[in-house]
Design a protein around this motif. Structure first.
Motif, PDB file in Angstrom:
ATOM      1  N   CYS A  86       0.874  -1.170   0.000  1.00 33.59           N
ATOM      2  CA  CYS A  86       0.000   0.000   0.000  1.00 33.59           C
ATOM      3  C   CYS A  86       0.917   1.227   0.000  1.00 33.59           C
ATOM      4  N   TYR A  87       0.551   2.278   0.694  1.00 29.71           N
ATOM      5  CA  TYR A  87       1.388   3.483   0.706  1.00 29.71           C
ATOM      6  C   TYR A  87       2.576   3.335   1.673  1.00 29.71           C
ATOM      7  N   HIS A  88       2.250   2.929   2.900  1.00 28.93           N
ATOM      8  CA  HIS A  88       3.299   2.915   3.927  1.00 28.93           C
ATOM      9  C   HIS A  88       3.468   1.564   4.617  1.00 28.93           C
ATOM     10  N   GLY A  89       2.690   0.592   4.209  1.00 26.81           N
ATOM     11  CA  GLY A  89       2.863  -0.735   4.806  1.00 26.81           C
ATOM     12  C   GLY A  89       1.882  -1.064   5.913  1.00 26.81           C
ATOM     13  N   HIS A  90       0.842  -0.241   6.074  1.00 27.46           N
ATOM     14  CA  HIS A  90      -0.145  -0.530   7.125  1.00 27.46           C
ATOM     15  C   HIS A  90      -1.353  -1.273   6.572  1.00 27.46           C
ATOM     16  N   SER A  91      -2.077  -0.639   5.649  1.00 30.07           N
ATOM     17  CA  SER A  91      -3.295  -1.302   5.167  1.00 30.07           C
ATOM     18  C   SER A  91      -2.976  -2.579   4.387  1.00 30.07           C
TER      19      SER A  91
HETATM   20  O1  LIG Z   1      -1.363   2.887   3.067  1.00 28.14           O
HETATM   21  S1  LIG Z   1      -1.135   2.921   4.528  1.00 28.14           S
HETATM   22  O2  LIG Z   1      -2.213   2.223   5.216  1.00 28.14           O
HETATM   23  O3  LIG Z   1       0.163   2.351   4.896  1.00 28.14           O
HETATM   24  S2  LIG Z   1      -1.122   4.785   5.043  1.00 28.14           S
END
Ligand SMILES: O=S(=O)([O-])[S-]
Length: 105
Positions: free
Chosen positions: A63-68
């Motif tokens: 994803c963007y930062h590795g959370h979702s």
């Molecule tokens: O895309 S995210 O959940 O890492 S902000």
């Protein structure tokens, strides 16, 4: 809990060509820039993906930062995928670390 891999492991996996990279960011972000060969996974494409993808296929979800991507990975694991991992740092880290491994349009 989602299995995670480091950006370095992600890079090795990309080079080996053995995994399918799954982009769970919004489609606009995917269209603009992505990890080479990655496929977008959205609510719209989900049913198709689940119907046509082998549960043995190795998947690297980002994803963007590795959370979702971790929740997406948990979801895919619940759906029977046995080799789904989440990419630590997501695309934002990736593009800094490996600018030569970003496909843009
Ligand atoms: O895309 S995210 O959940 O890492 S902000």
């Amino acid at each position: 809990m989602a299995q995670r891999i480091s950006p370095e492991q992600g890079r090795e996996t990309l080079d080996s060509g053995e995994a399918l990279f799954i982009d769970v960011r919004d489609p606009g972000s995917h269209a603009m820039a992505r990890i080479p060969g990655a496929v977008p996974l959205t609510q719209d494409s989900l049913d198709d993906f689940l119907a046509t993808t082998s549960r043995d296929q190795a998947l690297v979800v980002y994803c963007y930062h590795g959370h979702s991507s971790q929740s997406a990975c948990d979801f895919l694991t619940e759906k029977g995928f046995t080799r789904a991992v989440s990419l630590d740092g997501g695309f934002e880290h990736w593009r800094q670390a490996y600018p030569d491994q970003v496909e843009e349009s």
